[in-house]
Structure formats: C-alpha cells, structure tokens
Design a protein around this motif. Structure first.
Motif, PDB file in Angstrom:
ATOM      1  N   GLY A 181       0.798  -1.224   0.000  1.00 20.41           N
ATOM      2  CA  GLY A 181       0.000   0.000   0.000  1.00 20.41           C
ATOM      3  C   GLY A 181       0.827   1.269   0.000  1.00 20.41           C
ATOM      4  N   LYS A 182       2.122   1.154  -0.264  1.00 21.34           N
ATOM      5  CA  LYS A 182       2.990   2.327  -0.165  1.00 21.34           C
ATOM      6  C   LYS A 182       2.755   3.327  -1.298  1.00 21.34           C
ATOM      7  CE  LYS A 182       6.667  -0.580  -2.053  1.00 21.34           C
ATOM      8  NZ  LYS A 182       5.747  -1.731  -2.195  1.00 21.34           N
ATOM      9  N   THR A 183       2.528   2.830  -2.531  1.00 21.08           N
ATOM     10  CA  THR A 183       2.320   3.747  -3.663  1.00 21.08           C
ATOM     11  C   THR A 183       1.037   4.549  -3.497  1.00 21.08           C
ATOM     12  OG1 THR A 183       3.584   2.374  -5.201  1.00 21.08           O
ATOM     13  CG2 THR A 183       1.941   3.865  -6.152  1.00 21.08           C
ATOM     14  N   LEU A 184      -0.059   3.869  -3.135  1.00 17.63           N
ATOM     15  CA  LEU A 184      -1.329   4.577  -2.962  1.00 17.63           C
ATOM     16  C   LEU A 184      -1.264   5.541  -1.781  1.00 17.63           C
ATOM     17  CD1 LEU A 184      -3.981   1.801  -3.693  1.00 17.63           C
ATOM     18  CD2 LEU A 184      -3.150   3.612  -5.192  1.00 17.63           C
ATOM     19  N   LEU A 185      -0.534   5.161  -0.746  1.00 10.95           N
ATOM     20  CA  LEU A 185      -0.349   6.065   0.387  1.00 10.95           C
ATOM     21  C   LEU A 185       0.363   7.343  -0.059  1.00 10.95           C
ATOM     22  CD1 LEU A 185      -0.127   6.918   3.382  1.00 10.95           C
ATOM     23  CD2 LEU A 185       1.935   5.494   3.522  1.00 10.95           C
ATOM     24  N   ALA A 186       1.472   7.180  -0.791  1.00 12.13           N
ATOM     25  CA  ALA A 186       2.225   8.346  -1.248  1.00 12.13           C
ATOM     26  C   ALA A 186       1.387   9.201  -2.198  1.00 12.13           C
ATOM     27  CB  ALA A 186       3.512   7.884  -1.936  1.00 12.13           C
ATOM     28  N   ALA A 187       0.629   8.569  -3.077  1.00 17.96           N
ATOM     29  CA  ALA A 187      -0.199   9.308  -4.021  1.00 17.96           C
ATOM     30  C   ALA A 187      -1.297  10.090  -3.301  1.00 17.96           C
ATOM     31  CB  ALA A 187      -0.807   8.359  -5.045  1.00 17.96           C
ATOM     32  N   ASP A 188      -1.915   9.450  -2.291  1.00 13.18           N
ATOM     33  CA  ASP A 188      -2.972  10.127  -1.531  1.00 13.18           C
ATOM     34  C   ASP A 188      -2.413  11.339  -0.798  1.00 13.18           C
ATOM     35  OD1 ASP A 188      -5.635  10.304  -0.306  1.00 13.18           O
ATOM     36  OD2 ASP A 188      -4.609   9.696   1.534  1.00 13.18           O
ATOM     37  N   TRP A 189      -1.232  11.159  -0.223  1.00 10.06           N
ATOM     38  CA  TRP A 189      -0.591  12.279   0.493  1.00 10.06           C
ATOM     39  C   TRP A 189      -0.209  13.397  -0.480  1.00 10.06           C
ATOM     40  CZ3 TRP A 189       4.743  13.541  -0.028  1.00 10.06           C
ATOM     41  CH2 TRP A 189       5.184  14.557   0.841  1.00 10.06           C
ATOM     42  N   ALA A 190       0.391  13.024  -1.621  1.00  9.38           N
ATOM     43  CA  ALA A 190       0.863  14.025  -2.590  1.00  9.38           C
ATOM     44  C   ALA A 190      -0.300  14.796  -3.197  1.00  9.38           C
ATOM     45  CB  ALA A 190       1.666  13.333  -3.689  1.00  9.38           C
ATOM     46  N   ASP A 191      -1.441  14.120  -3.355  1.00 10.39           N
ATOM     47  CA  ASP A 191      -2.596  14.758  -3.986  1.00 10.39           C
ATOM     48  C   ASP A 191      -3.114  15.933  -3.164  1.00 10.39           C
ATOM     49  OD1 ASP A 191      -4.431  15.064  -6.015  1.00 10.39           O
ATOM     50  OD2 ASP A 191      -5.907  13.757  -5.058  1.00 10.39           O
ATOM     51  N   GLY A 192      -2.871  15.902  -1.895  1.00  6.51           N
ATOM     52  CA  GLY A 192      -3.404  16.970  -1.056  1.00  6.51           C
ATOM     53  C   GLY A 192      -2.429  18.086  -0.776  1.00  6.51           C
ATOM     54  N   ARG A 193      -1.239  18.029  -1.382  1.00  6.49           N
ATOM     55  CA  ARG A 193      -0.234  19.038  -1.068  1.00  6.49           C
ATOM     56  C   ARG A 193      -0.239  20.172  -2.083  1.00  6.49           C
ATOM     57  NH1 ARG A 193       2.362  18.737   2.935  1.00  6.49           N
ATOM     58  NH2 ARG A 193       3.686  20.445   2.218  1.00  6.49           N
ATOM     59  N   ARG A 194       0.014  21.365  -1.575  1.00  2.46           N
ATOM     60  CA  ARG A 194       0.191  22.549  -2.420  1.00  2.46           C
ATOM     61  C   ARG A 194       1.451  23.268  -1.963  1.00  2.46           C
ATOM     62  NH1 ARG A 194      -2.611  19.975  -4.758  1.00  2.46           N
ATOM     63  NH2 ARG A 194      -4.672  20.321  -5.682  1.00  2.46           N
ATOM     64  N   PRO A 195       2.375  23.663  -2.836  1.00  2.00           N
ATOM     65  CA  PRO A 195       2.312  23.469  -4.282  1.00  2.00           C
ATOM     66  C   PRO A 195       2.406  21.998  -4.679  1.00  2.00           C
ATOM     67  CG  PRO A 195       4.486  24.204  -3.633  1.00  2.00           C
ATOM     68  CD  PRO A 195       3.632  24.285  -2.398  1.00  2.00           C
ATOM     69  N   ALA A 196       2.176  21.737  -5.949  1.00  4.02           N
ATOM     70  CA  ALA A 196       2.098  20.373  -6.432  1.00  4.02           C
ATOM     71  C   ALA A 196       3.407  19.620  -6.202  1.00  4.02           C
ATOM     72  CB  ALA A 196       1.737  20.373  -7.919  1.00  4.02           C
ATOM     73  N   VAL A 197       3.273  18.329  -6.039  1.00  8.16           N
ATOM     74  CA  VAL A 197       4.409  17.447  -5.839  1.00  8.16           C
ATOM     75  C   VAL A 197       4.850  16.905  -7.195  1.00  8.16           C
ATOM     76  CG1 VAL A 197       5.096  15.217  -4.878  1.00  8.16           C
ATOM     77  CG2 VAL A 197       3.774  16.834  -3.493  1.00  8.16           C
ATOM     78  N   ALA A 198       6.162  16.826  -7.396  1.00  8.59           N
ATOM     79  CA  ALA A 198       6.691  16.201  -8.616  1.00  8.59           C
ATOM     80  C   ALA A 198       6.682  14.695  -8.427  1.00  8.59           C
ATOM     81  CB  ALA A 198       8.108  16.693  -8.875  1.00  8.59           C
ATOM     82  N   TRP A 199       6.016  13.978  -9.325  1.00 10.74           N
ATOM     83  CA  TRP A 199       5.872  12.526  -9.215  1.00 10.74           C
ATOM     84  C   TRP A 199       6.491  11.862 -10.435  1.00 10.74           C
ATOM     85  CZ3 TRP A 199       3.278   9.473  -5.495  1.00 10.74           C
ATOM     86  CH2 TRP A 199       3.147   8.110  -5.837  1.00 10.74           C
ATOM     87  N   LEU A 200       7.246  10.805 -10.207  1.00 14.29           N
ATOM     88  CA  LEU A 200       7.782  10.027 -11.317  1.00 14.29           C
ATOM     89  C   LEU A 200       7.703   8.549 -10.962  1.00 14.29           C
ATOM     90  CD1 LEU A 200       9.232   9.631 -14.019  1.00 14.29           C
ATOM     91  CD2 LEU A 200      11.405   9.895 -12.783  1.00 14.29           C
ATOM     92  N   THR A 201       7.019   7.793 -11.812  1.00 10.93           N
ATOM     93  CA  THR A 201       7.001   6.334 -11.656  1.00 10.93           C
ATOM     94  C   THR A 201       8.152   5.777 -12.473  1.00 10.93           C
ATOM     95  OG1 THR A 201       4.604   6.309 -11.389  1.00 10.93           O
ATOM     96  CG2 THR A 201       5.663   4.235 -12.006  1.00 10.93           C
ATOM     97  N   VAL A 202       9.127   5.205 -11.793  1.00 10.20           N
ATOM     98  CA  VAL A 202      10.352   4.727 -12.431  1.00 10.20           C
ATOM     99  C   VAL A 202      10.067   3.413 -13.154  1.00 10.20           C
ATOM    100  CG1 VAL A 202      12.725   3.981 -12.013  1.00 10.20           C
ATOM    101  CG2 VAL A 202      11.736   5.862 -10.673  1.00 10.20           C
ATOM    102  N   GLU A 203      10.702   3.226 -14.290  1.00  8.32           N
ATOM    103  CA  GLU A 203      10.575   1.990 -15.052  1.00  8.32           C
ATOM    104  C   GLU A 203      11.949   1.388 -15.286  1.00  8.32           C
ATOM    105  OE1 GLU A 203       8.296   2.664 -18.575  1.00  8.32           O
ATOM    106  OE2 GLU A 203       6.409   2.923 -17.453  1.00  8.32           O
ATOM    107  N   VAL A 204      11.951   0.153 -15.766  1.00 17.92           N
ATOM    108  CA  VAL A 204      13.220  -0.566 -15.936  1.00 17.92           C
ATOM    109  C   VAL A 204      14.135   0.168 -16.915  1.00 17.92           C
ATOM    110  CG1 VAL A 204      14.259  -2.717 -16.757  1.00 17.92           C
ATOM    111  CG2 VAL A 204      12.161  -2.777 -15.387  1.00 17.92           C
ATOM    112  N   GLY A 205      13.550   0.797 -17.943  1.00 23.68           N
ATOM    113  CA  GLY A 205      14.373   1.513 -18.920  1.00 23.68           C
ATOM    114  C   GLY A 205      15.115   2.679 -18.326  1.00 23.68           C
ATOM    115  N   ASP A 206      14.684   3.138 -17.145  1.00 19.14           N
ATOM    116  CA  ASP A 206      15.336   4.287 -16.518  1.00 19.14           C
ATOM    117  C   ASP A 206      16.670   3.925 -15.882  1.00 19.14           C
ATOM    118  OD1 ASP A 206      13.071   5.584 -17.276  1.00 19.14           O
ATOM    119  OD2 ASP A 206      12.176   5.687 -15.283  1.00 19.14           O
ATOM    120  N   ARG A 207      17.060   2.661 -15.963  1.00 17.95           N
ATOM    121  CA  ARG A 207      18.374   2.300 -15.440  1.00 17.95           C
ATOM    122  C   ARG A 207      19.493   3.000 -16.210  1.00 17.95           C
ATOM    123  NH1 ARG A 207      17.458  -4.240 -14.607  1.00 17.95           N
ATOM    124  NH2 ARG A 207      16.027  -4.072 -12.825  1.00 17.95           N
ATOM    125  N   ARG A 208      19.182   3.424 -17.444  1.00 18.81           N
ATOM    126  CA  ARG A 208      20.150   4.232 -18.194  1.00 18.81           C
ATOM    127  C   ARG A 208      20.107   5.643 -17.613  1.00 18.81           C
ATOM    128  NH1 ARG A 208      17.984   3.204 -24.121  1.00 18.81           N
ATOM    129  NH2 ARG A 208      16.044   3.580 -22.957  1.00 18.81           N
TER     130      ARG A 208
END
Length: 906
Positions: free
Chosen positions: A74-101
């Motif tokens: 439940g860590k991703t949904l927790l972080a998303a719920d928390w970030a959704d309520g913050r102002r100014p907006a939070v920078a969010w990035l979902t990392v993928e395997v290709g980002d290893r470069r």
C-alpha cells in the motif's frame, strides 16, 4: 560555471555538453509518457489512513523519506494520496526498468519537475545521451533547486528498479540541493544510498512494513468500504493471518463479497486457491532466481529458520546470502533477529501448496531433515512438531524421552499441544519410547490397566535393547528408566499403592544421583515435582498424613513457572485436604484457594488437575453451613473428569457430596455418593471411615441404632475427624462408653484443629448434660463456641440435637453465639421481627478499593461504569475484580455478590 558544477566535475571528470531542452521528448527524441508523471488513481475502496498521512507531513522536516515495503503493502497509494493533497504540487515520477540508463532517468526527473511547475525553463537542459548523465547537468540541477525559496517535493515510485550508478548521482543532487529538495523514495528494497549517514544526521524519515501494516480497526474500515461488516475480533484474526498486508486484505475482501458467508470465508479461506496466491506467485516468487525459489519452497515447511537450518533442507551452503537478499528485497521474508527468519504466513501457505505440486513427495523428507537439525541444536518443541509432520514417531517419541520431557505430557502450558500431537501416532510405531508415550497418555486419562500394560511392555523392551543395543532405535537408557519411574509412580497413585509409589521414587532417586546429568534435571523441574506429588498422594491415601505432608510441601514450594503448574496445584489441593482431615478449616481453605488460584495467576482459561482444591472448599462450606456455595463448588468440578478414578480426589468428592446430601436430608443419595468408586489396590482408612460414617448416620436417622454402631467398628482414633463424628453417633446410639473411648484415643494426638476439638467438646458436653452435670456441659459448650467462632464452624452445633438449645439460651453462651451462630440482638430503635438466618462473620480481608468495586458490582454496574465512578481505568477495575473473585473463591459476578452478602461484606 557554478561552484556545485565544479565540485561534480572535479569528481567525475570533464563535463559533457548539455543538449537544449526538447519539450516532451526524452534524450532519444521519443515523447515523454505523461502517465509516469501522474499520481496513481486510488480505487473507490481506498482507505485514507490519517496516521500515515500525518507521518509523511512530519517527514518534510528531513530531506529524505523512505517508504519501504513489500509488493502490495500500500505504499504507492499512500504516497499518491498524500501528494494529492499538497500545495504546491508534488513532482511525481514512476520509475521503469528503462530508466536504469542514467540519461533516460534524469531526463524524466527534469521533466517531472517541470511538469509540476517546480523547475522553470532555463539553464537545466536534458542529457545528451541515454546511457549517461552529464555531471554539469546534475550540478546545475542541484544549484537550481538550492536557489529556490520553497523546497520541491519529488516522489520516485518503484525506485527499487534503479542501479547503483543512478543512486549515487541522486545522492549527489539531494546533498547539494540543500533545503531546496525533499526526496520521497517508494521502494520494495533498500535503496543504494548512504542511509547510515542520513540516519546519524537525523535527516531520514522511514516508514516501513510494520507501520504500513493495517491495524484491526483499519481492517474493519477497509472491509466496510467493500460492503463487508466484520467484528473487530474477527478482523484481528484476519490481520494476524495477513500481517496487516494491504493487498492481502483487499484481495480477501473482494473474494469474500462473492461468498455466501463472508465472515466464515475470511476466517477459513485457502490462501493457495485464491487471488492472493496469483499475486504472490507473480509478484514475488516468479521474479526470483532458481536458487532463491528452491530455498523459499523448502523453508516453507518451517515456522522459522536460520541459514544453517535452511542449508540442511536445501543441501547447499548458500542460504545466508540468499536470505539477506530476500529480506532486503522485501520478498516476504521477515528477519526475527539473531540470524533467524520467517515467511509471511500467507506466503508460507502458498509456497507449501506450490512445493507439493513442483516437488511432490519431498515435504515429509524436509520435515525429517528439519527435525534432526533441530534435535542436534536443542530445539525440542520444534523437533517434535517436525518429527510428527514427517510421520517419524519413533524418532519423535525418542526425542521427548531422551530430553527427559515426558512429564510435559502432564503439566505446563504445552501439555495439551503435546497430547494432540501424539494423538496422531499410529500403531506402526513400535519403539520403547513410543510405548512410554502411549503409557503416559493412558495414565493421564486414568486408564490404569492399559497404561500399566504398556508400561510393562516398554520396560521389557528397554531391558532387551539394553542387552542387545540397536543404534538409532533405543532412547537414552537413564532418561527412559527415569521416565518409567515417573509413570510407575503415577500408576501406583492411581491404584492407591503407597509401597509401589515409594519403590518407584527410590529408583528415580538412584537414577538422578548417578546417571542423569544435573543440567538436564534442572531443565525439567516438572519431573521431580510430579514424582513427589504422586508419592505424596499415595501416602495420603494410605493415611500416612505426616509423610504425605513432607513430600507435598516440597512440591508446593517448587519454582519453575508453568512447567510445574499441575503438581503445584495438586500438592496444594492435597495439603488442603490434609488440613481438613485434621480439623483445620481455615488452613484448609487458604491452601485450597491457593490451589485454585495457581492457574489464575498464569491466566489460564480453565483450572487444570483434579479440582481437589474446589472439593475441599465445598467440604469447608458444608461445615460452615454455606450450602449453596458448597453446591456451586461441586458443580464446578463436574467439568474436571480427570480426577474421577484418581483415589484421593474421588474420595474428596465423595466426602463433600455425601456430607452435603446428608445435611439436606437426602440420606439414600448420600449413601450412594459416599463410595469413591475407585479401583484402588489398597483401601484408605480415612476414606473408608468417612464412608462408614455416612452409612452409620443414615442407619441412626432411620431408627436403627445398633446397625449404626456396627458400621463404626473400623473407625479408630488414627483418623481424627472420623473418630469424633463416630463418637457422636455412638453417643446418640446409646453407647456413651464407646463414644468416650473413641474421644480418648485422639485426646493425645497433636495437630488436631477446631473441627475436631469442637465436635469432641460437644460430644463430652452432651454426655455431661445427660449425666446431670450441667456446669461441665456449659463450660464445654462455651469452649466449643470460642474455638468454632474463629473458624465459622456452624455444622457441629446444628447437628448436635435439641439438647443444646437450652444451653445456648443461657446468658453467657448466648453472647458467644450471637451474630455468627444465632441472630444478634436488635439494634437501637429496631423492632424485633422474625428471626433472620444467622449472619456469618467477615472472614475475607478486602482492600478499601476492592470494597468500593464490590459495592458497585452489587448495584449491577458495568465494568466501564465502575471505572468512570472511581476515576480509574477499566483494566484497573478488572484487576480488582480478579482479586475479589480469588478471595471469595468464585468465578462470576453474581456469585461474588451472593458470597459477599453471606459474609456480611455488603
């Protein structure tokens, strides 16, 4: 060039030119995937847990926050719920395997910062290539963030996909961005950052699996969002099974909605046949290497494991690094400390099912290997569990006997578990150790014939094997022989054979002195305690009271916690009976209450043993004419059938029941109840004496004085309580000389208490009154009243007959009897009314707060109401109630109020 860029260039070498910013394109010119910058959507059944949101708010005081948990925690949904309520907006990035470069990763980070407005177009461009990140770009990015007036919050989800190179670059930016960047890493594994430095500096906030786990109350709320209503106690069981794992709870709830009985489904669902299994196999097991998968499957048969034990199951030597990796990867392998681990319960269930499919037939062998490793390492309970699971009963019983732990089948918190474990043992097991275990189980059920036969067989097998040893099949001879002695003493106790018990005790003493290691004996205090209890009980049955008291007193003072629970309780019960048979009601009551409270002290749900303490309390209650309490105590012992064929408790039940029935005028029933109905090899003088007294009293009541006197031929002064009651019957039958002879035979005995002396004084007083010596009769009755008042002993006066009434009406004796035996004088201004039942004196010492609680209990107040009245916690009230119940020898509220009124406490 800025100072930050210079620092990075010094460390990394010459800078690579930065390419101009290309809107919505990665370093290869591909368009950015906007969904990776978007906060993950929360389902309608998502539960906001404010305690975690608050913790994330507080985490803004540190530059780095770590959300570390297993898949589905439940860590991703927790972080998303928390970030959704913050102002100014939070920078969010979902990392993928290709980002290893590195170039790809930093391009997405820059774009994530721009997408939320935290990084305006300017000096920070994009990496020139996908395979590397320019040092100058990182330095400029750090400097740009450091110059901001307000910090930027950057959440990197799925960060466990990143490489050490990217982690090192990220640490550089975080360090040099200063207060301009707050980084939140959402990960399944330990990130490759110098976390120790951040911890030491107080610059790291960690939210891990334990905090991410749902509480029972949160589970109830989550299930309600799924349309399910579950009581907290059922939710607690579900949370225990899932360890509060968010995905497990949600998947269980989704499946339960389609069930006809959701509560039953959530309690009993088969994890290996559910969507949970699909999730864990896909997300956890299938992503592991072949060696890790094999390790997980094999250790799934264990409740806990260490690397050496795991190696014993795999046949390899690589468990230690694999377990460390699995734990750090949050692969549902929990670290217990000191190199011990365990699997998440649901994951373990699923792996065991998968093991049976992938490696059929291997499970018993794994249990066998585990049992032998655990046996060598000294873990007996787990040894027995795995030996039984392997079906290797000769090994399992041998381990129990070799460890000198056969006494644990009778006493301790594990006795029921061991009984259930060995109940699965089939007839194919044929070692001496299995014979001993079978004999122990039979004797524990008081099946003397079968238990003795199996004990003889085990002894014969041991003697044969000792002469022709067979390695691997014979248990340790000294331990086995000591186990035989223990069972022999128990069999002797159950047959009432004191010589047989003494012989077994002597054999045990010889073994303990010469052949059994002292350390092993020290680890099992229950063995000596059980032996002495059996010997003491056999001595008591034989009428050897002082010798019995010597043995039982040692047991009563034995340390050992729960391991000696049963022998301590039984020894106190036997000592209470000894005091009762010697006429000491108060002492008997105190020891009986101590016996009853032994299990209560260890918070056991039910008393163990034969219930002898309650039987003694019932007999004392009859002598005090507290008949309802006596009946209630006898009723409580009905659920303790273990004493049905144990001679001493059986005789105690017969004694108390017959006396109560006699008092209530049910003479025929009293005669039937007075027979202990035991198959004792030797008759007990005091048990036979009390049985004869009941039969004699019935003959006398039915007008047959000669038959009454004949029934008393075997009663002698060696049994004080029997002798004085027999003297009273002889006198009532018109045989004053026989009565006086009986009294004279106990006159010189020491250690006889008020129940004997009071009855003896009343018999002599009646004889004196018949002879016309009223002064002597009055003096003897006065002495009896003084002795009886201390013990609240009323029955002898009520049984004395009409002759005593006129004496009690005289002034000196009336004052001695008033208020406890007869009604006291009316209070000032009170009109005399009909005579109330005699009020008994207070014999129980309650504290002031206990009296306050008891008073409110009588007014039908709930525990919560009492706590509110007294300004204390509910737990404090429960503690006082527990103490009150113990002192009053009751188990229920209504009984406590009734008993308190009888004693004048209310």
């Amino acid at each position: 060039m800025s100072a930050v860029a210079e620092i990075y260039e010094d460390a990394q070498g010459p800078a690579v030119p930065i390419v101009p910013a290309v809107p919505f394109a990665d370093p290869l010119g591909n368009p950015f995937l906007r969904t990776r910058f978007a906060l993950p959507a929360r389902p309608a059944t998502f539960l906001r847990r404010q305690r975690l949101v608050d913790h994330l708010d507080q985490a803004l005081g540190t530059p780095l926050t770590l959300l570390n948990g297993a898949a589905g925690a439940g860590k991703t949904l927790l972080a998303a719920d928390w970030a959704d309520g913050r102002r100014p907006a939070v920078a969010w990035l979902t990392v993928e395997v290709g980002d290893r470069r590195p170039g790809v990763f930093w391009a997405y980070v820059v774009q994530a910062l721009r997408a939320c407005g935290a990084l305006p177009p300017g000096p920070v461009g994009f990496p020139a290539a996908a395979s590397l990140a320019d040092g100058r770009l990182l330095a400029v990015l750090a400097a740009e963030l450091n110059d901001r007036g307000r910090p930027v919050v950057l959440v990197l989800d799925e960060f466990d996909r990143m490489t050490a190179e990217v982690a090192e670059q990220l640490e550089f930016v975080l360090h040099h961005a200063g207060r301009g960047l707050h980084l939140v890493l959402v990960t399944r594994t330990e990130p490759l950052l110098p976390l120790h430095r951040y911890r030491a500096a107080g610059e790291l906030t960690e939210i891990r699996a334990a905090e991410l786990a749902f509480t029972p109350e949160e589970a109830v709320a989550l299930l309600e969002l799924h349309g399910l209503s579950l009581p907290v106690h059922a939710a607690r069981a579900l949370v225990d099974r899932t360890r509060g794992w968010a995905a497990g709870l949600r998947l269980s709830a989704l499946a339960a909605r389609t069930s006809g009985d959701p509560e039953a489904y959530l309690k009993e669902f088969e994890a290996d046949r559910s969507t949970i299994a699909d999730f864990l196999l896909a997300e956890v097991l299938n992503g592991q290497t072949e060696e890790r998968q094999d390790l997980l499957l094999r250790v799934s048969v264990l409740e806990r494991f260490c690397p050496d034990l795991a190696d014993a199951l795999t046949g390899r030597a690589d468990a230690e690094p694999l377990l460390v990796e699995l734990h750090h990867a949050n692969a549902f392998v929990e670290h217990l400390g000191r190199s011990w681990y365990r699997l998440h319960p649901l994951f373990g269930e699923i792996l065991r099912a998968h093991l049976r499919v992938r490696l059929p037939g291997l499970e018993p062998e794994l249990h066998r290997r585990a049992a032998r490793w655990l046996r060598r390492s000294g873990f007996l309970p787990e040894t027995l569990a795995h030996g039984a699971a392997a079906g290797d009963w000769d090994f399992t019983a041998g381990a129990l006997v070799d460890d000198l732990a056969i006494g644990q089948l009778f006493t301790g918190l594990r006795s029921e578990d061991l009984t259930r474990l060995f109940s699965r043992m089939g007839p194919e097991a044929g070692s001496p150790a299995t014979d001993l275990v079978r004999a122990a189980r039979d004797l524990a059920r008081c099946d003397v014939d079968r238990g003795s036969a199996r004990l003889r067989h085990a002894e014969e097998r041991l003697a044969f094997e000792a002469s022709e040893p067979s390695p691997g099949m014979v248990p340790d001879q000294a331990a086995a022989q000591l186990s035989c002695a223990l069972l022999e003493a128990l069999a002797a106790r159950l047959t009432g054979s004191s010589p047989r018990a003494e012989k077994a005790a002597r054999a045990a003493d010889e073994l303990r002195r010469r052949e059994v290691p002292a350390q092993l004996l020290a680890e099992h205090p229950e063995l000596s305690a059980l032996l002495l209890t059996h010997v003491g009980s056999a001595r008591l049955w034989a009428g050897r009271f002082e010798e019995a008291r010597a043995a039982l007193t040692i047991v009563a003072g034995t340390p050992g916690g729960d391991s000696t629970l049963l022998p301590r309780e039984e020894s106190m019960g036997h000592l209470a009976l000894l005091d009762y048979l010697n006429g000491w009601l108060g002492r008997a009551e105190r020891k009986a209450l101590a016996a009853v409270s032994e299990t209560e002290r260890l918070d056991l749900s039910q008393p163990s043993g034969s219930g002898l303490g309650r039987l003694v309390l019932a007999a004392v209650a009859v002598d005090r004419h507290e008949l309802d309490r006596a009946q209630a105590l006898l009723d409580e012992t009905v659920r303790l059938p273990s004493g049905a064929r144990d001679p001493v408790p059986a005789a105690g039940r017969a004694l108390a029941t017959a006396r109560l029935l006699l008092v209530r005028g049910r003479t025929r029933a009293a005669v039937e109840a007075s027979d202990p109905v035991v198959s004792a090899a030797v008759a007990s003088p005091w048990a036979a004496g009390h049985e004869a007294l009941v039969a004699s009293a019935v003959h006398l009541a039915e007008g047959r004085p000669n038959e009454a006197a004949e029934m008393l031929q075997g009663v002698s002064g060696d049994q004080p309580t029997c002798a004085v009651e027999a003297a009273a019957i002889q006198l009532a039958a018109g045989r004053p000389k026989a009565a006086m002879d009986l009294l004279d035979s106990i006159h010189t005995r020491s250690g006889t208490g008020p129940a004997v002396t009071v009855r003896a004084a009343l018999v002599r007083a009646q004889a004196a009154e018949r002879a016309g010596d009223t002064a002597t009769a009055r003096r003897l009755v006065a002495q009896a009243l003084l002795d009886a008042r201390r013990e609240r002993l009323r029955r002898p006066f009520l049984d004395a007959g009409p002759w005593i009434g006129p004496l009690l009406a005289t002034a000196p004796l009336r004052e001695l009897a008033a208020g406890w035996l007869t009604p006291g004088p009316p209070r000032r201004g009170e009109r005399p009314g009909p005579e109330p039942p005699p009020s008994l004196p207070v014999a129980v010492e309650l504290s002031g707060r206990e009296r306050e609680v008891l008073g409110r209990l009588a007014r039908m107040r709930s525990t919560e109401e009492i706590a509110a009245d007294l300004y204390v916690s509910v737990n404090t009230v429960k503690t006082h109630l527990k103490s009150v119940y113990r002192k009053l020898a009751v188990n229920r509220r209504n009984d406590a109020v009734r008993r308190a009124r009888d004693l004048g406490l209310l």
